[in-house]
Design a protein around this motif. Structure first.
Motif, PDB file in Angstrom:
ATOM      1  N   VAL A  60       0.699  -1.131   0.086  1.00 37.56           N
ATOM      2  CA  VAL A  60       0.005  -0.047  -0.175  1.00 37.56           C
ATOM      3  C   VAL A  60       0.936   1.085   0.028  1.00 37.56           C
ATOM      4  CG1 VAL A  60      -1.791   1.205   1.217  1.00 37.56           C
ATOM      5  CG2 VAL A  60      -1.780  -1.392   1.292  1.00 37.56           C
ATOM      6  N   LEU A  61       0.695   2.136  -1.022  1.00 37.81           N
ATOM      7  CA  LEU A  61       1.548   3.280  -1.194  1.00 37.81           C
ATOM      8  C   LEU A  61       0.919   4.316  -0.423  1.00 37.81           C
ATOM      9  CD1 LEU A  61       2.345   3.001  -4.923  1.00 37.81           C
ATOM     10  CD2 LEU A  61       3.760   2.347  -2.878  1.00 37.81           C
ATOM     11  N   SER A  62      -0.423   4.629  -0.557  1.00 41.53           N
ATOM     12  CA  SER A  62      -1.234   5.646   0.110  1.00 41.53           C
ATOM     13  C   SER A  62      -2.745   5.037   0.321  1.00 41.53           C
ATOM     14  CB  SER A  62      -1.201   6.764  -0.559  1.00 41.53           C
ATOM     15  OG  SER A  62      -1.683   6.638  -1.653  1.00 41.53           O
ATOM     16  N   GLY A  63      -3.170   5.787   1.349  1.00 42.46           N
ATOM     17  CA  GLY A  63      -4.614   5.223   1.576  1.00 42.46           C
ATOM     18  C   GLY A  63      -4.718   4.218   2.611  1.00 42.46           C
ATOM     19  N   SER A  64      -5.743   3.279   2.485  1.00 39.85           N
ATOM     20  CA  SER A  64      -6.244   2.176   3.231  1.00 39.85           C
ATOM     21  C   SER A  64      -6.885   1.412   2.407  1.00 39.85           C
ATOM     22  CB  SER A  64      -6.858   2.482   4.561  1.00 39.85           C
ATOM     23  OG  SER A  64      -7.131   1.452   5.108  1.00 39.85           O
ATOM     24  N   ILE A  65      -6.729   0.109   2.476  1.00 40.87           N
ATOM     25  CA  ILE A  65      -7.310  -1.031   1.657  1.00 40.87           C
ATOM     26  C   ILE A  65      -7.834  -1.981   2.475  1.00 40.87           C
ATOM     27  CG2 ILE A  65      -6.382  -0.458  -0.355  1.00 40.87           C
ATOM     28  CD1 ILE A  65      -4.499  -3.088  -0.205  1.00 40.87           C
ATOM     29  N   ALA A  81      -0.758   8.831   4.451  1.00 44.13           N
ATOM     30  CA  ALA A  81      -1.438   9.592   3.369  1.00 44.13           C
ATOM     31  C   ALA A  81      -0.555   9.584   2.353  1.00 44.13           C
ATOM     32  CB  ALA A  81      -1.680  11.047   4.054  1.00 44.13           C
ATOM     33  N   SER A  82       0.603   9.155   2.329  1.00 43.87           N
ATOM     34  CA  SER A  82       1.519   9.489   0.924  1.00 43.87           C
ATOM     35  C   SER A  82       2.645   8.525   1.216  1.00 43.87           C
ATOM     36  CB  SER A  82       2.035  10.662   0.593  1.00 43.87           C
ATOM     37  OG  SER A  82       2.908  11.211   1.593  1.00 43.87           O
ATOM     38  N   VAL A  83       3.508   8.304   0.219  1.00 46.44           N
ATOM     39  CA  VAL A  83       4.775   7.582   0.408  1.00 46.44           C
ATOM     40  C   VAL A  83       5.826   8.171   1.415  1.00 46.44           C
ATOM     41  CG1 VAL A  83       4.408   6.118  -1.653  1.00 46.44           C
ATOM     42  CG2 VAL A  83       5.595   8.362  -1.844  1.00 46.44           C
ATOM     43  N   PHE A  84       5.464   9.641   1.479  1.00 48.37           N
ATOM     44  CA  PHE A  84       6.648  10.263   2.298  1.00 48.37           C
ATOM     45  C   PHE A  84       6.193  10.399   4.026  1.00 48.37           C
ATOM     46  CE2 PHE A  84       6.618  11.918  -1.984  1.00 48.37           C
ATOM     47  CZ  PHE A  84       7.877  11.605  -2.418  1.00 48.37           C
ATOM     48  N   GLU A  85       5.080   9.595   4.027  1.00 48.26           N
ATOM     49  CA  GLU A  85       4.626   9.396   5.610  1.00 48.26           C
ATOM     50  C   GLU A  85       4.627   8.268   6.377  1.00 48.26           C
ATOM     51  OE1 GLU A  85       1.187  11.914   5.955  1.00 48.26           O
ATOM     52  OE2 GLU A  85       1.594  13.178   4.198  1.00 48.26           O
ATOM     53  N   GLY A  86       5.833   7.728   6.863  1.00 47.19           N
ATOM     54  CA  GLY A  86       5.817   6.547   7.462  1.00 47.19           C
ATOM     55  C   GLY A  86       6.165   5.383   6.761  1.00 47.19           C
ATOM     56  N   LEU A  87       6.050   4.199   7.193  1.00 48.04           N
ATOM     57  CA  LEU A  87       6.416   2.913   6.592  1.00 48.04           C
ATOM     58  C   LEU A  87       5.113   2.512   5.941  1.00 48.04           C
ATOM     59  CD1 LEU A  87       8.858   1.703   9.381  1.00 48.04           C
ATOM     60  CD2 LEU A  87       9.522   2.790   7.420  1.00 48.04           C
ATOM     61  N   PRO A  88       5.601   1.589   4.679  1.00 49.12           N
ATOM     62  CA  PRO A  88       4.363   0.955   4.155  1.00 49.12           C
ATOM     63  C   PRO A  88       3.871  -0.184   4.792  1.00 49.12           C
ATOM     64  CG  PRO A  88       6.657   0.509   3.128  1.00 49.12           C
ATOM     65  CD  PRO A  88       6.951   1.460   4.230  1.00 49.12           C
ATOM     66  N   GLU A  89       2.725  -0.640   4.506  1.00 50.09           N
ATOM     67  CA  GLU A  89       2.332  -2.073   4.982  1.00 50.09           C
ATOM     68  C   GLU A  89       2.025  -2.837   3.587  1.00 50.09           C
ATOM     69  OE1 GLU A  89      -1.065  -1.648   7.301  1.00 50.09           O
ATOM     70  OE2 GLU A  89      -0.294  -0.262   9.053  1.00 50.09           O
ATOM     71  N   ALA A  90       2.201  -4.084   3.670  1.00 47.29           N
ATOM     72  CA  ALA A  90       2.255  -4.980   2.567  1.00 47.29           C
ATOM     73  C   ALA A  90       1.603  -6.440   2.964  1.00 47.29           C
ATOM     74  CB  ALA A  90       3.596  -5.223   2.215  1.00 47.29           C
ATOM     75  N   LEU A  91       1.299  -7.322   1.888  1.00 53.84           N
ATOM     76  CA  LEU A  91       0.547  -8.468   1.729  1.00 53.84           C
ATOM     77  C   LEU A  91       1.264  -9.140   1.021  1.00 53.84           C
ATOM     78  CD1 LEU A  91      -1.667 -10.119   3.173  1.00 53.84           C
ATOM     79  CD2 LEU A  91      -3.136  -9.337   1.116  1.00 53.84           C
ATOM     80  N   TYR A  92       1.591 -10.479   1.421  1.00 53.34           N
ATOM     81  CA  TYR A  92       2.186 -11.638   0.551  1.00 53.34           C
ATOM     82  C   TYR A  92       1.144 -12.510   0.417  1.00 53.34           C
ATOM     83  CZ  TYR A  92       4.436 -15.851  -0.650  1.00 53.34           C
ATOM     84  OH  TYR A  92       4.887 -16.749  -1.236  1.00 53.34           O
ATOM     85  N   LEU A  93       0.729 -13.195  -0.826  1.00 49.99           N
ATOM     86  CA  LEU A  93       0.076 -14.165  -1.187  1.00 49.99           C
ATOM     87  C   LEU A  93       0.895 -15.244  -1.707  1.00 49.99           C
ATOM     88  CD1 LEU A  93      -3.245 -12.307  -1.866  1.00 49.99           C
ATOM     89  CD2 LEU A  93      -2.765 -13.696  -0.181  1.00 49.99           C
ATOM     90  N   PRO A  94       0.828 -16.552  -1.518  1.00 48.68           N
ATOM     91  CA  PRO A  94       1.320 -17.731  -2.294  1.00 48.68           C
ATOM     92  C   PRO A  94       0.724 -17.988  -3.532  1.00 48.68           C
ATOM     93  CG  PRO A  94      -0.136 -18.684  -0.750  1.00 48.68           C
ATOM     94  CD  PRO A  94      -0.003 -16.971  -0.490  1.00 48.68           C
ATOM     95  N   ILE A  95       1.355 -18.782  -4.319  1.00 46.74           N
ATOM     96  CA  ILE A  95       0.675 -19.144  -5.783  1.00 46.74           C
ATOM     97  C   ILE A  95      -0.706 -19.735  -5.497  1.00 46.74           C
ATOM     98  CG2 ILE A  95       3.015 -19.534  -6.731  1.00 46.74           C
ATOM     99  CD1 ILE A  95       2.400 -22.666  -6.248  1.00 46.74           C
TER     100      ILE A  95
END
Length: 119
Positions: A60-65, A81-95
């Protein structure tokens, strides 16, 4: 592939009919494996994807999903709010995963997938 000024920068090409902002394929970049896209959704919009035999990372680059998948459900991913405000959050999904991203707020996210042999 020899990289130069003409092929190192890939510009976004937003469309009113699609959430896709930019796409980099192995053929475009001269890579062997990695596919990359960046998407933008307005609050309430969705994007679905089933990458088959590819594992996938969504950042997630900005916003919430929120993400609904055959692997589970995750709510409220992303807090900045943007890529310049804090660390990103990510999700990994296998095959053999499928997913639907729902925009909790206006958002941008990046997704990359690569071929994998097993979960």
């Amino acid at each position: 592939m020899k990289y130069n000024q003409d092929n190192l920068i890939i510009h976004a090409a937003p469309s009113a009919q699609s959430s896709l902002l930019v796409e980099v394929t192995p053929e475009i970049a001269g890579w062997d494996l990695i596919h990359f896209q960046s998407h933008q959704l307005a609050a309430g919009q969705t994007w679905s994807f089933a990458p088959g035999a590819y594992e996938l990372a969504l950042v997630v680059l900005s916003g919430s999903i929120s993400v609904q998948s055959n692997r589970g459900a995750w709510r409220g991913i992303g807090k900045r709010a943007s890529v310049f405000e804090g660390l990103p959050e990510a999700l990994y999904l296998p095959i053999h995963s499928n997913l639907t991203v729902s925009a909790d707020s206006d958002c941008q996210f990046a997704v990359a997938w690569v071929s994998a042999q097993r979960e």
